[in-house]
Design a protein around this motif. Structure first.
Motif, PDB file in Angstrom:
ATOM      1  N   ILE A  73      -4.423   4.508  -5.208  1.00 50.29           N
ATOM      2  CA  ILE A  73      -4.930   5.538  -5.828  1.00 50.29           C
ATOM      3  C   ILE A  73      -5.910   5.488  -6.901  1.00 50.29           C
ATOM      4  CG2 ILE A  73      -4.349   7.873  -6.931  1.00 50.29           C
ATOM      5  CD1 ILE A  73      -1.619   7.848  -5.161  1.00 50.29           C
ATOM      6  N   GLU A  74      -5.508   4.568  -7.695  1.00 46.07           N
ATOM      7  CA  GLU A  74      -6.166   4.185  -8.963  1.00 46.07           C
ATOM      8  C   GLU A  74      -7.647   3.809  -8.562  1.00 46.07           C
ATOM      9  OE1 GLU A  74      -6.318   1.910 -13.267  1.00 46.07           O
ATOM     10  OE2 GLU A  74      -4.333   2.017 -11.920  1.00 46.07           O
ATOM     11  N   ASP A  75      -7.564   2.549  -7.548  1.00 44.01           N
ATOM     12  CA  ASP A  75      -9.059   1.800  -7.529  1.00 44.01           C
ATOM     13  C   ASP A  75      -9.604   2.492  -6.213  1.00 44.01           C
ATOM     14  OD1 ASP A  75      -8.436   0.164  -9.492  1.00 44.01           O
ATOM     15  OD2 ASP A  75      -7.292  -1.243  -8.158  1.00 44.01           O
ATOM     16  N   GLY A  76      -8.978   3.316  -5.368  1.00 40.90           N
ATOM     17  CA  GLY A  76      -9.826   3.924  -4.064  1.00 40.90           C
ATOM     18  C   GLY A  76     -10.004   2.835  -3.105  1.00 40.90           C
ATOM     19  N   ILE A  77      -8.969   1.995  -2.871  1.00 40.44           N
ATOM     20  CA  ILE A  77      -9.138   0.806  -1.912  1.00 40.44           C
ATOM     21  C   ILE A  77      -7.980   1.017  -0.816  1.00 40.44           C
ATOM     22  CG2 ILE A  77      -9.173  -1.574  -1.700  1.00 40.44           C
ATOM     23  CD1 ILE A  77     -10.052  -1.700  -4.511  1.00 40.44           C
ATOM     24  N   ILE A  78      -8.310   0.557   0.499  1.00 41.91           N
ATOM     25  CA  ILE A  78      -7.236   0.919   1.317  1.00 41.91           C
ATOM     26  C   ILE A  78      -7.042  -0.678   1.848  1.00 41.91           C
ATOM     27  CG2 ILE A  78      -9.137   0.768   3.350  1.00 41.91           C
ATOM     28  CD1 ILE A  78      -7.238   3.010   4.710  1.00 41.91           C
ATOM     29  N   ASP A  79      -5.567  -0.673   2.206  1.00 39.64           N
ATOM     30  CA  ASP A  79      -5.271  -1.844   2.672  1.00 39.64           C
ATOM     31  C   ASP A  79      -5.116  -1.619   4.430  1.00 39.64           C
ATOM     32  OD1 ASP A  79      -3.488  -3.744   3.943  1.00 39.64           O
ATOM     33  OD2 ASP A  79      -2.266  -4.081   2.185  1.00 39.64           O
ATOM     34  N   GLN A  80      -6.337  -2.032   4.861  1.00 40.51           N
ATOM     35  CA  GLN A  80      -6.315  -1.851   6.291  1.00 40.51           C
ATOM     36  C   GLN A  80      -4.993  -2.348   7.284  1.00 40.51           C
ATOM     37  OE1 GLN A  80      -8.949   0.183   7.655  1.00 40.51           O
ATOM     38  NE2 GLN A  80      -7.665   0.123   9.313  1.00 40.51           N
ATOM     39  N   ASP A  81      -4.640  -3.628   7.062  1.00 40.58           N
ATOM     40  CA  ASP A  81      -3.521  -3.995   7.921  1.00 40.58           C
ATOM     41  C   ASP A  81      -2.369  -3.130   7.714  1.00 40.58           C
ATOM     42  OD1 ASP A  81      -5.107  -6.017   8.723  1.00 40.58           O
ATOM     43  OD2 ASP A  81      -4.232  -7.579   7.205  1.00 40.58           O
ATOM     44  N   CYS A  82      -2.081  -2.645   6.318  1.00 43.37           N
ATOM     45  CA  CYS A  82      -0.935  -1.676   6.242  1.00 43.37           C
ATOM     46  C   CYS A  82      -1.041  -0.319   6.777  1.00 43.37           C
ATOM     47  CB  CYS A  82      -0.634  -1.440   4.636  1.00 43.37           C
ATOM     48  SG  CYS A  82       0.495  -0.464   4.205  1.00 43.37           S
ATOM     49  N   PHE A  83      -2.405   0.325   6.755  1.00 40.19           N
ATOM     50  CA  PHE A  83      -2.784   1.325   7.582  1.00 40.19           C
ATOM     51  C   PHE A  83      -2.543   1.264   9.102  1.00 40.19           C
ATOM     52  CE2 PHE A  83      -5.417   4.283   9.841  1.00 40.19           C
ATOM     53  CZ  PHE A  83      -5.218   5.409   9.344  1.00 40.19           C
ATOM     54  N   ASP A  84      -2.903   0.120   9.488  1.00 40.14           N
ATOM     55  CA  ASP A  84      -2.705   0.058  11.060  1.00 40.14           C
ATOM     56  C   ASP A  84      -1.224  -0.137  11.534  1.00 40.14           C
ATOM     57  OD1 ASP A  84      -5.422  -0.047  11.265  1.00 40.14           O
ATOM     58  OD2 ASP A  84      -5.642  -2.089  11.240  1.00 40.14           O
ATOM     59  N   GLN A  85      -0.566  -0.504  10.641  1.00 42.37           N
ATOM     60  CA  GLN A  85       0.982  -0.674  10.981  1.00 42.37           C
ATOM     61  C   GLN A  85       1.717   0.651  10.825  1.00 42.37           C
ATOM     62  OE1 GLN A  85       2.742  -3.791   8.826  1.00 42.37           O
ATOM     63  NE2 GLN A  85       1.453  -5.558   9.477  1.00 42.37           N
ATOM     64  N   PHE A  86       1.054   1.577   9.666  1.00 39.34           N
ATOM     65  CA  PHE A  86       1.841   2.520   9.498  1.00 39.34           C
ATOM     66  C   PHE A  86       1.459   3.797  10.291  1.00 39.34           C
ATOM     67  CE2 PHE A  86       2.157   6.295   6.507  1.00 39.34           C
ATOM     68  CZ  PHE A  86       3.471   6.226   6.176  1.00 39.34           C
TER      69      PHE A  86
END
Length: 315
Positions: free
Chosen positions: A168-181
């Motif tokens: 939230i603070e940096d506005g950065i996505i963890d793409q691997d985490c997103f793909d799993q979730f």
């Protein structure tokens, strides 16, 4: 020939994505009868908890339509446009399946979620309109900037474990985490927590970001209804050259109606709003971009229109 059920179709959402325009275009057809009010909300805001039997619940909900007129005109049909339904699936789906227990048609209008959010914020914080309209929009976002509301909504989602992939603070996505979730049981559970905690019935000041997360909103609907009951439209496509007649040809076909030309193609219930600050705009684009890319797999289409529905220059 038998009369069609009341209602025959529902525009489920999304809010600020052209649902009002679609409703007006459909009602230009001579075989369509308007509801008594455009947004009935009979399955959420105006649902009467005191009514317990199925027959009485149906009778109550059908009061929002000219039900007797439809019964006497076997070629005609009527429908609803309550764009809060798409998000509020936890409440609406069980009621809909119980009360309207026939195979109806659904429409889902979608729009660039960044622009949708900006339009939503502009509507809710606007001081125009009647006192009743302002009360319905809610006061929760008054005296808050768009950035304040974005951060507030992010914290709500984070509290429900709905966005473990997002910093939230940096506005950065963890793409691997997103793909799993994305599409997992964990996402379903987090989504249910969010709906239970943060989708109220007394204000329109909620869901600034989740209303633009179309894939996760649609999944509960697909678990409850057949895919062929749904039609999806992009607001941007309808705004393109010949966009309205091309879309309405498909819409009327979905409703099993012969094509009828649209006389008034003007946008309905639209408003002007200030351009979004670049920082906020880029932040929201980074957040929504993977959700947008995953949408085509959820609605099960290979149409180029939905492969990259809102292309961003993510930085």
């Amino acid at each position: 020939m038998v009369s069609r059920p009341t209602p025959s179709y529902i525009i489920l959402g999304a809010q600020k994505a052209g649902t009002t325009s679609l409703y007006h275009y459909i009602n230009e057809h001579p075989w369509v009868i308007k509801a008594r009010r455009r947004e009935t909300h009979c399955l959420d805001w105006r649902w009467d908890e005191k009514i317990k039997t199925k027959s009485k619940q149906l009778e109550y909900c059908q009061r929002f339509f000219f039900t007797d007129h439809v019964k006497n005109r076997v070629s005609c049909q009527t429908g609803d446009s309550s764009p809060s339904y798409l998000l509020d699936s936890r409440r609406v789906i069980p009621r809909l399946k119980r009360v309207f227990d026939w195979k109806m048609k659904f429409f889902v209008m979608m729009r660039d979620p960044v622009r949708r959010a900006t339009s939503h914020y502009s509507m809710v914080t606007s001081t125009d309109g009647t006192p009743a309209q302002q009360k319905t929009r809610g006061l929760e976002w008054r005296n808050k900037s768009l950035w304040d509301v974005v951060q507030m909504e992010m914290k709500k989602m984070n509290e429900c474990s709905l966005i473990p992939y997002w910093n939230i603070e940096d506005g950065i996505i963890d793409q691997d985490c997103f793909d799993q979730f994305f599409g997992s049981q964990q996402e379903d559970e987090a989504w249910n927590r969010y709906l239970e905690r943060y989708v109220p019935l007394n204000t329109g000041s909620y869901g600034l970001l989740t209303r633009g997360m179309y894939a996760v909103q649609l999944r509960p609907w697909f678990r409850s209804f057949d895919r062929d009951q749904f039609m999806f439209l992009r607001l941007e496509s309808m705004k393109s050259k010949n966009g309205v007649p091309n879309a309405m040809e498909r819409v009327f076909s979905h409703l099993d109606l012969p094509y009828h030309p649209i006389c008034d193609e003007s946008a309905k219930n639209s408003r002007e709003y200030e351009s979004t600050d670049t920082k906020i705009h880029d932040y929201l684009q980074r957040f929504f971009e993977p959700h947008n890319r995953g949408l085509a797999s959820v609605i099960q289409t290979k149409s180029e229109e939905w492969i990259d529905p809102w292309p961003y220059q993510v930085v």
